[in-house]
Scaffold this active site. Structure first.
Site, PDB file in Angstrom:
ATOM      1  N   LYS A 107       6.535 -25.032 -24.067  1.00 47.36           N
ATOM      2  CA  LYS A 107       6.379 -24.094 -22.940  1.00 47.36           C
ATOM      3  C   LYS A 107       5.421 -23.002 -23.362  1.00 47.36           C
ATOM      4  O   LYS A 107       5.315 -22.673 -24.545  1.00 47.36           O
ATOM      5  CB  LYS A 107       7.729 -23.463 -22.569  1.00 47.36           C
ATOM      6  CG  LYS A 107       7.818 -22.998 -21.134  1.00 47.36           C
ATOM      7  CD  LYS A 107       8.134 -24.137 -20.194  1.00 47.36           C
ATOM      8  CE  LYS A 107       8.380 -23.688 -18.772  1.00 47.36           C
ATOM      9  NZ  LYS A 107       9.024 -24.746 -17.984  1.00 47.36           N
ATOM     10  N   GLY A 219      16.944 -20.178  -1.845  1.00 46.67           N
ATOM     11  CA  GLY A 219      15.574 -20.343  -2.336  1.00 46.67           C
ATOM     12  C   GLY A 219      14.858 -21.387  -1.511  1.00 46.67           C
ATOM     13  O   GLY A 219      15.116 -22.582  -1.671  1.00 46.67           O
ATOM     14  N   GLY A 221      11.684 -22.791  -1.269  1.00 48.26           N
ATOM     15  CA  GLY A 221      10.336 -22.942  -1.828  1.00 48.26           C
ATOM     16  C   GLY A 221       9.993 -24.388  -2.117  1.00 48.26           C
ATOM     17  O   GLY A 221      10.522 -25.316  -1.485  1.00 48.26           O
ATOM     18  N   ASN A 222       9.104 -24.586  -3.092  1.00 50.52           N
ATOM     19  CA  ASN A 222       8.575 -25.917  -3.427  1.00 50.52           C
ATOM     20  C   ASN A 222       9.656 -26.921  -3.790  1.00 50.52           C
ATOM     21  O   ASN A 222       9.574 -28.093  -3.439  1.00 50.52           O
ATOM     22  CB  ASN A 222       7.628 -25.815  -4.633  1.00 50.52           C
ATOM     23  CG  ASN A 222       6.364 -25.115  -4.251  1.00 50.52           C
ATOM     24  OD1 ASN A 222       5.894 -25.239  -3.121  1.00 50.52           O
ATOM     25  ND2 ASN A 222       5.807 -24.351  -5.174  1.00 50.52           N
ATOM     26  N   ALA A 223      10.638 -26.477  -4.550  1.00 47.17           N
ATOM     27  CA  ALA A 223      11.685 -27.399  -4.996  1.00 47.17           C
ATOM     28  C   ALA A 223      12.649 -27.710  -3.844  1.00 47.17           C
ATOM     29  O   ALA A 223      13.056 -28.859  -3.659  1.00 47.17           O
ATOM     30  CB  ALA A 223      12.438 -26.797  -6.185  1.00 47.17           C
TER      31      ALA A 223
HETATM   32  P1  NAD Z   1       8.945 -21.208  -5.263  1.00 39.74           P
HETATM   33  O1  NAD Z   1       8.330 -19.921  -5.626  1.00 39.74           O
HETATM   34  O2  NAD Z   1       8.147 -22.218  -4.519  1.00 39.74           O
HETATM   35  O3  NAD Z   1      10.282 -20.968  -4.408  1.00 39.74           O
HETATM   36  C1  NAD Z   1      11.268 -20.076  -4.794  1.00 39.74           C
HETATM   37  C2  NAD Z   1      11.967 -19.602  -3.552  1.00 39.74           C
HETATM   38  O4  NAD Z   1      13.057 -18.801  -3.941  1.00 39.74           O
HETATM   39  C3  NAD Z   1      11.096 -18.760  -2.634  1.00 39.74           C
HETATM   40  O5  NAD Z   1      11.346 -19.099  -1.298  1.00 39.74           O
HETATM   41  C4  NAD Z   1      11.584 -17.352  -2.904  1.00 39.74           C
HETATM   42  O6  NAD Z   1      11.396 -16.503  -1.786  1.00 39.74           O
HETATM   43  C5  NAD Z   1      13.044 -17.629  -3.149  1.00 39.74           C
HETATM   44  N1  NAD Z   1      13.740 -16.544  -3.847  1.00 39.74           N
HETATM   45  C6  NAD Z   1      13.293 -15.757  -4.837  1.00 39.74           C
HETATM   46  N2  NAD Z   1      14.235 -14.841  -5.159  1.00 39.74           N
HETATM   47  C7  NAD Z   1      15.301 -15.103  -4.370  1.00 39.74           C
HETATM   48  C8  NAD Z   1      16.586 -14.528  -4.236  1.00 39.74           C
HETATM   49  N3  NAD Z   1      16.969 -13.480  -4.971  1.00 39.74           N
HETATM   50  N4  NAD Z   1      17.431 -15.046  -3.318  1.00 39.74           N
HETATM   51  C9  NAD Z   1      17.066 -16.069  -2.544  1.00 39.74           C
HETATM   52  N5  NAD Z   1      15.857 -16.672  -2.643  1.00 39.74           N
HETATM   53  C10 NAD Z   1      14.993 -16.184  -3.541  1.00 39.74           C
HETATM   54  O7  NAD Z   1       9.506 -21.802  -6.633  1.00 39.74           O
HETATM   55  P2  NAD Z   1       9.974 -23.291  -6.931  1.00 39.74           P
HETATM   56  O8  NAD Z   1       8.868 -23.997  -7.617  1.00 39.74           O
HETATM   57  O9  NAD Z   1      10.615 -23.871  -5.719  1.00 39.74           O
HETATM   58  O10 NAD Z   1      11.066 -23.007  -8.057  1.00 39.74           O
HETATM   59  C11 NAD Z   1      12.387 -22.608  -7.706  1.00 39.74           C
HETATM   60  C12 NAD Z   1      13.294 -22.872  -8.896  1.00 39.74           C
HETATM   61  O11 NAD Z   1      13.228 -24.257  -9.231  1.00 39.74           O
HETATM   62  C13 NAD Z   1      12.902 -22.109 -10.169  1.00 39.74           C
HETATM   63  O12 NAD Z   1      14.082 -21.808 -10.886  1.00 39.74           O
HETATM   64  C14 NAD Z   1      12.095 -23.124 -10.948  1.00 39.74           C
HETATM   65  O13 NAD Z   1      12.100 -22.864 -12.350  1.00 39.74           O
HETATM   66  C15 NAD Z   1      12.866 -24.381 -10.603  1.00 39.74           C
HETATM   67  N6  NAD Z   1      12.087 -25.605 -10.819  1.00 39.74           N
HETATM   68  C16 NAD Z   1      11.003 -25.879 -10.026  1.00 39.74           C
HETATM   69  C17 NAD Z   1      10.270 -27.033 -10.274  1.00 39.74           C
HETATM   70  C18 NAD Z   1       9.095 -27.398  -9.403  1.00 39.74           C
HETATM   71  O14 NAD Z   1       8.490 -28.469  -9.659  1.00 39.74           O
HETATM   72  N7  NAD Z   1       8.750 -26.631  -8.400  1.00 39.74           N
HETATM   73  C19 NAD Z   1      10.643 -27.892 -11.319  1.00 39.74           C
HETATM   74  C20 NAD Z   1      11.766 -27.598 -12.086  1.00 39.74           C
HETATM   75  C21 NAD Z   1      12.483 -26.443 -11.821  1.00 39.74           C
END
Ligand code: NAD
Length: 416
Positions: A107, A219, A221-223
């Protein structure tokens, strides 16, 4: 980012130590597993748009490479520090071993606030970082990818800088690139898709039915968005969703596609038609069958774990549940598909990208999906077998599965 007191890395070693005691590992082996092979700290001087030079600090950590080259993302965030990078790279060793892809854990990150930087500044920062870590990474050494605040464009700049320094085009040095420079089909939705396959396996062992199952997501978002769509297609009702600004609740269910479009337009889920406003943390405790924490770490804590109503928790976020909350959920019979298993779909499709880059031959979206389904299904079964064998919670079972594989590799290499 939630505030961490003390060392995140020391805290993160707790499940490793638990797994080691179940596997009856010697303390010296635990010491090796608790140490990083290599950690690099770099200074990156960047000419800012105002003409002044600002020096940023970047890191790259390689935890354990017994099972293969290091693999893990690069994070751009003001909270990035050595302790965090060390924790995240160690988690990647565990995650890669849980899903059985041939990688160790790596990382990296830069302490910065990308939201306050221009595109030009970000590009100069990224190219400076890539130049500093170029000799440390490599197709068979350490393969970075995106993490918080890093994008396919940033991966493209790193690839470009690396190719120039090495004098060769080596697309397998970095993953989650754009499709035009060797990215894989299916990477964009891979984390949600992988979590979906894990949820399908969990539902089977729990004898739950998905038709009309109520799903709550923290949350948006992307995931989270892809898994919501896949579950909705199978008849689940998305009853609650929140982002960093607000939450919305509708016991009759909400259309995820409409929620995605709404958030895209208004930048928030706030005010979604037909829904009742709730807080950003309320999705954790609303009445539902499946809870998906997909935002940040430390969201399910000892303060709210006894109010969780779901039967199944699918952790898409990294570290959303504290160890104290984990214990409460386990005692209450709530089944947790832990982060190191449930969100490993992203790194698994990154692995597929690396394989395709090395072959120079690219798979269809269907091939990627079918392979992802197999990897996630097999990983779930391996972890569940240890859950049943040792009568432990699923997180400890995932660590037992991973630690055993890493120890086997270290023994085969004669390192221990
Ligand atoms: P992202 O930025 O696309 O989405 C995150 C979402 O969470 C956003 O909608 C944001 O507004 C929301 N958020 C932030 N703080 C918040 C809170 N206090 N309460 C409610 N919602 C809140 O990020 P992502 O890529 O979807 O990642 C989200 C999680 O998944 C992270 O922990 C990341 O490490 C994990 N993750 C993501 C991936 C990936 O491929 N995207 C892979 C493994 C793990």
């Amino acid at each position: 980012m939630a505030e961490i007191t003390g060392s995140l890395f020391q805290e993160s070693l707790k499940p490793l130590k638990k797994a080691a005691s179940i596997l009856e590992l010697e303390p010296d082996i635990v010491e090796v597993l608790s140490s990083h092979e290599r950690v690099l700290t770099v200074s990156i001087p960047v000419r800012m748009d105002n003409g002044k030079i600002k020096v940023f600090t970047g890191y790259r950590a390689q935890h354990n490479t017994a099972r293969g080259p290091a693999k893990g993302g690069i994070r751009y965030h003001s909270g990035v520090c050595l302790d965090e990078v060390k924790s995240l790279s160690y988690w990647m060793s565990i995650k890669n071993a849980v899903v059985g892809i041939p990688y160790g854990g790596g990382k990296g990150g830069i302490t910065c606030n990308p939201k306050e930087m221009s595109t030009g500044e970000l590009e100069r920062l990224t190219r400076g970082y890539a130049a500093q870590i170029a000799r440390f990474i490599g197709v068979d050494k350490d393969i970075p990818a995106p993490d918080v605040n890093t994008t396919a464009q940033i991966m493209g700049w790193i690839a470009d800088e690396y190719y120039k320094i090495m004098g060769e085009v080596l697309p397998g040095v970095i993953t989650s690139k754009g499709l035009s420079i060797g990215g894989s089909r299916g990477r964009g939705t891979a984390t949600g898709r992988g979590g979906f396959f894990v949820a399908l396996e969990a539902v089977k062992v729990l004898n739950m039915t998905l038709r009309c199952a109520r799903v709550s997501i923290q949350g948006w978002g992307n995931a989270a968005q892809p898994i919501a769509q896949y579950l909705h297609e199978l008849g689940c009702k998305i009853v609650a969703v929140s982002d960093s600004t607000a939450g919305v609740y509708n016991p009759d269910g909400m259309d995820p596609k409409a929620l995605i479009d709404y958030k895209e337009k208004t930048k928030s889920v706030k005010g979604f038609p037909g829904a009742t406003p709730i807080s950003t943390v309320d999705p954790i405790t609303v009445d539902c069958d499946i809870l998906i924490p997909a935002a940040l770490e430390t969201q399910i804590t000892e303060k709210n774990a006894d109010k969780v109503k779901a039967k199944l928790v699918v952790e898409l976020a990294n570290g959303p549940t504290t160890p104290e909350a984990d214990k409460i959920l386990h005692e209450r019979g709530i089944f947790v598909a832990p982060d190191v298993l449930a969100n490993a779909g992203g790194v698994t499709v990154s692995y597929f990208e690396w394989v395709q880059n090395r072959m120079g031959y690219y798979w269809s979206g269907e091939e990627v999906d079918e392979k992802l389904k197999r990897v996630m299904g097999d990983a779930f079964k391996d972890v569940h077998a240890n859950y049943t064998k040792y009568k432990i919670d699923m997180r400890t079972a995932a660590y037992v599965t991973a630690v055993q594989k890493i120890v086997d590799a270290m023994r085969a290499l004669g390192r221990i």
